[in-house]
Design a protein around this motif. Structure first.
Motif, PDB file in Angstrom:
ATOM      1  N   LEU A 187      -6.092   2.074  -3.962  1.00  0.00           N
ATOM      2  CA  LEU A 187      -5.183   2.839  -3.101  1.00  0.00           C
ATOM      3  C   LEU A 187      -5.844   4.113  -2.588  1.00  0.00           C
ATOM      4  O   LEU A 187      -5.645   4.510  -1.436  1.00  0.00           O
ATOM      5  N   THR A 222       0.822  -1.215   0.000  1.00  0.00           N
ATOM      6  CA  THR A 222       0.000   0.000   0.000  1.00  0.00           C
ATOM      7  C   THR A 222       0.857   1.268   0.000  1.00  0.00           C
ATOM      8  O   THR A 222       0.303   2.376  -0.070  1.00  0.00           O
ATOM      9  N   LEU A 254      -7.881   4.041   0.659  1.00  0.00           N
ATOM     10  CA  LEU A 254      -7.206   3.908   1.947  1.00  0.00           C
ATOM     11  C   LEU A 254      -7.370   5.200   2.749  1.00  0.00           C
ATOM     12  O   LEU A 254      -7.376   6.291   2.183  1.00  0.00           O
TER      13      LEU A 254
END
Length: 233
Positions: free
Chosen positions: A106, A63, A109
């Motif tokens: 992504l 990540t 997040l």
């Protein structure tokens, strides 16, 4: 084909769950908290006691959380050093990742929401940076993301003084933890270089010792008994 989904860890920060491996990318006890403890406090902060120019090799970009926390910490340290008229740090950060995550995943997040506001543009910078080439994200901080595996990347020996070993657990991806890969990591490190990992598996530590590392016990993060710190002396 693996399905990747968001999960919330105990400190409120996201991790990702890989259905094929039946494994999360971070500890369920706290993604941000564990990364800060293992890779920043026990890794980066230890390395800058010896080196003013830090060259980091990361096994498992994932990540980008370790890179983000390193970049943000670097920025804060250099701001303080500049105010104190002290020499500034420089960082070269090289990370390998065989399975880069999709940008839309992504951006779901929640790291930008949970971390200090200064981290939000840094998160965008590191994920916008192109693969396979060095990008200067901040003055003195160079990031290179490599779409490859540890065993495939060709690097000259003794390039680095800090290794973040953050692959999936040995029982999930045993090939990554082979002794040959650990020997490669040893060769990549300079004298007094440090390898850190959340993993405290007994075979992992024995293999590190077998290829030349000096391994010392260190308390683990978030209630775990141990993590691993290993030096090329």
């Amino acid at each position: 084909m693996a399905q990747i989904s968001l999960q919330v860890t105990d400190d409120g920060s996201h991790t990702l769950f890989n259905s094929e491996l039946n494994e999360t990318y971070h500890s369920h006890r706290g993604a941000i908290a564990e990364s800060r403890y293992v890779f920043i406090a026990a890794g980066f902060d230890a390395a800058i006691e010896t080196f003013s120019e830090v060259s980091i090799f990361e096994v498992g970009f994932g990540t980008g959380l370790n890179a983000l926390l390193t970049l943000g910490h670097f920025q804060q340290l250099n701001q303080q050093r500049q105010a104190d008229n002290k020499p500034l740090l420089t960082v070269r950060y090289v990370s390998v990742e065989p399975y880069p995550l999709a940008q839309d995943l992504l951006h779901h997040l929640n790291y930008k929401q949970l971390l200090a506001p200064s981290y939000a543009p840094l998160f965008d910078m590191l994920h916008a940076a192109p693969w396979e080439q060095a990008s200067e994200l901040l003055p003195g901080f160079w990031l290179t993301k490599c779409h490859t595996r540890l065993e495939q990347i060709a690097l000259s020996p003794q390039q680095f003084n800090l290794i973040y070993f953050d692959a999936f657990a040995p029982n999930k991806q045993p090939d990554v933890w082979r002794q040959e890969n650990l020997a490669k990591c040893y060769q990549l490190l300079q004298a007094q270089g440090l390898l850190v990992s959340y993993c405290a598996n007994g075979q992992f530590k024995r293999d590190l010792k077998a290829v030349g590392f000096t391994v010392k016990a260190y308390p683990g993060a978030l209630g775990k008994r141990e993590m691993t710190r290993a030096w090329r002396c």
